[in-house]
Scaffold this active site. Sequence first.
Site, PDB file in Angstrom:
ATOM      1  CB  SER A 136      27.300 -18.877  38.008  1.00 24.59           C
ATOM      2  OG  SER A 136      26.837 -19.410  36.785  1.00 24.59           O
ATOM      3  CE1 TYR A 149      22.419 -18.714  39.936  1.00 21.22           C
ATOM      4  CE2 TYR A 149      23.202 -18.853  37.675  1.00 21.22           C
ATOM      5  CZ  TYR A 149      23.293 -19.234  39.004  1.00 21.22           C
ATOM      6  OH  TYR A 149      24.261 -20.131  39.399  1.00 21.22           O
TER       7      TYR A 149
END
Length: 268
Positions: A136, A149
Site C-alpha cells: 500500500s 497498518y
Amino acid sequence: MQLDDKVVLVTGASAGIGRAIAARAGAAGARVLVHGRDEERTRLVAAEVDGFPLVADLSVGAERARLCDEALEQFGRVDVLVNNAGVGWAGPLTEMTVAQLRAVIEVDLLAALELTHELLPPMVNRGEGAICFVSSIAGRTGVAGEAVYSAAKAGVDMFAESLRAETAGTGVGVSVVVPGAVSTGFFETRGRPYTRSRPRPVPPEDVANAVLTTITRGRAEAWVPGWLRIAPAVRVLAPGAYRQLSTRFGEQVRVSPEPNHTSHEGAS
Ligand code: NAP
C-alpha cells in the site's frame, strides 16, 4: 512466467482486489486456489472463477499453517503465491486496543511472511515460481490514523525487497504492487469511509492487472496508479517539506490527551 496450468494461491480472494486477481488468473489459464475467511463468499468466488475454495482466518497462526497444507494438498504444489489479504484500522493509535493492533500485524504482515516461508522452498527446489505482495502507498509514506497498518505494509515492502535479493538466480520472482485508494469494501471494514477527492479510487481490476503483469513479465514493482510513486520520492528528496505538506493536507487524525491524564512534568 506464464500462468497457463499453473497453481495460483490468492489470499483474500473472497472480495475486492483478491477477487479480481483470482478472476484474471483464472482467465489466464491458471488453477486458482481462492482463499478467504468468510466461507460463503469464498465459495461463491471460487465458483465464479472455476477455482478451489480454501477458508482460513489469517489472524490465527494455526490456520495459516493449515492453509499452506491444504493449498499444497490440492495439486501437490503452489507455483504462484499472491499475498493479498489485508485489513485496515482507522483512528489515532491511542484509541486502538492491543488486540486490534495485533490483528492488523497478524493478517497484513505475519501471514504474508509465514505463507511465503512455507511455500517458497518447493518453488526454489523446482527452479520456478512467483510471489507477489499487495502492499500500500501507506507503507511507503506513512498515514496519520493508520500508523499500525502503515508499519505492517512497510514491513511487507522490506521483506519483499530483501527476499528478492535472496532469491536472485533461483527462478522465483518476487514482486510488490503498491496501490493507492481502490474502490472495494476495505474502507467500510476498517471503520472509516474514504472521503478524499484525490487520489481518486481506482477499480480493483487495475490492481489485478498490475499483479498479473509483475508475475508474467518478471517485474519487481508496480504502482496503481503509476503517478503515485511521486509521493515517496518527494519524501526522500525533501523530507521537511513533505512532512509539512502531509501534516497540512493529509489525514487530519491526531492523538489527544486522555481526559484524566495528569502530566508528570514538574512533579517532585
Ligand atoms: P477487501 O475488499 O476488504 O478484501 C479484503 C480481503 O482480505 C477479503 O478477502 C477478506 O476475507 C480478507 N481478510 C481480511 N481479514 C482476514 C483474516 N483475518 N483472515 C483471512 N482473510 C482476511 O479489501 P481490498 O481492498 O480488496 O484489500 C486487498 C489488499 O489490498 C489488502 O492487503 C489491502 O491492505 C490492500 N490495499 C487496499 C487498498 C484499498 O484502497 N482498498 C489500498 C491499498 C492497499 P473475508 O472477506 O472473507 O473476510
